[in-house]
Design an enzyme around this catalytic site. Sequence first.
Site, mmCIF file in Angstrom:
data_model
loop_
_atom_site.group_PDB
_atom_site.id
_atom_site.type_symbol
_atom_site.label_atom_id
_atom_site.label_comp_id
_atom_site.label_asym_id
_atom_site.label_seq_id
_atom_site.Cartn_x
_atom_site.Cartn_y
_atom_site.Cartn_z
ATOM 1 N N ALA A 1 18.155 13.203 -9.946
ATOM 2 C CA ALA A 1 19.146 13.960 -9.183
ATOM 3 C C ALA A 1 20.233 14.523 -10.098
ATOM 4 O O ALA A 1 20.703 15.649 -9.903
ATOM 5 C CB ALA A 1 19.775 13.070 -8.113
ATOM 6 N N TYR A 2 20.613 13.744 -11.111
ATOM 7 C CA TYR A 2 21.617 14.190 -12.078
ATOM 8 C C TYR A 2 21.109 15.402 -12.854
ATOM 9 O O TYR A 2 21.812 16.407 -13.004
ATOM 10 C CB TYR A 2 21.931 13.038 -13.031
ATOM 11 C CG TYR A 2 22.765 13.419 -14.235
ATOM 12 C CD1 TYR A 2 24.141 13.568 -14.136
ATOM 13 C CD2 TYR A 2 22.165 13.623 -15.477
ATOM 14 C CE1 TYR A 2 24.905 13.915 -15.244
ATOM 15 C CE2 TYR A 2 22.925 13.970 -16.591
ATOM 16 C CZ TYR A 2 24.289 14.112 -16.458
ATOM 17 O OH TYR A 2 25.034 14.470 -17.556
ATOM 18 N N VAL A 3 19.881 15.314 -13.351
ATOM 19 C CA VAL A 3 19.292 16.418 -14.115
ATOM 20 C C VAL A 3 19.226 17.675 -13.256
ATOM 21 O O VAL A 3 19.590 18.781 -13.702
ATOM 22 C CB VAL A 3 17.902 16.026 -14.645
ATOM 23 C CG1 VAL A 3 17.176 17.237 -15.226
ATOM 24 C CG2 VAL A 3 18.014 14.917 -15.686
#
Length: 222
Positions: A133-135
């Site tokens: 999700a961060y990427v």
Amino acid sequence: MARVAIIGAHGKVGQELMRELYDAGHDFVGVARGEESAEDIFRLGGEGVTLDLEQADAETLAGALAGCDAVIFTAGAGANSGVERKRTVDYGASVLTIAACQAAGIRRLIQISAAGVDDPSTATVVPDPQWAAYVAAKRDADAELRASGLDWTILRPTALTTAEGTGLIELAESVDRASGSIPRADVAATVIAVLDNPGSIGEQWELTGGSTPVAEAVARLS
């Protein structure tokens, strides 16, 4: 001398940025979530603004940015914050900042992202939904900024460390991410060099620890 706003000023990179801006003689506004954080920003020589980026609208943020010449976006939800907050902070707050800059008539926006986020394999390097999700959030936020029409620069560091800065980096369109890392202080120093170099506008670079002085590395590519 410029007046610069830092979005996410109380984060670890943000604190390094405030020290760099102060030493360089720039005025700065630090946008942070809590009142205690705003007080810390004042003690570091800046003007603290308390604002919850997940709740604010673009008009409110634009008011906080009024009078600034440039904005640095370094906000992030942080480790173990959950998948949803990766989207609302790492992506959503970036989009909000873009809209606020447009509303306030601020052209210059420098965004700190992460190395490799355009590479689909990066999201699977760590088998964790939060990492994926961060990427995705960083990737999509960068795409929004590139399409914004602002005078943008995107810096994508490798793994961040708390080590003392060396003043030496590798800066390129793509760097070796597998074993790369960089002190947060050197990321902050690179942001200041980029801020002072209009040739960096419209550029997206990865950076990691290296052997080239920061100002020289930025000048070579600008």
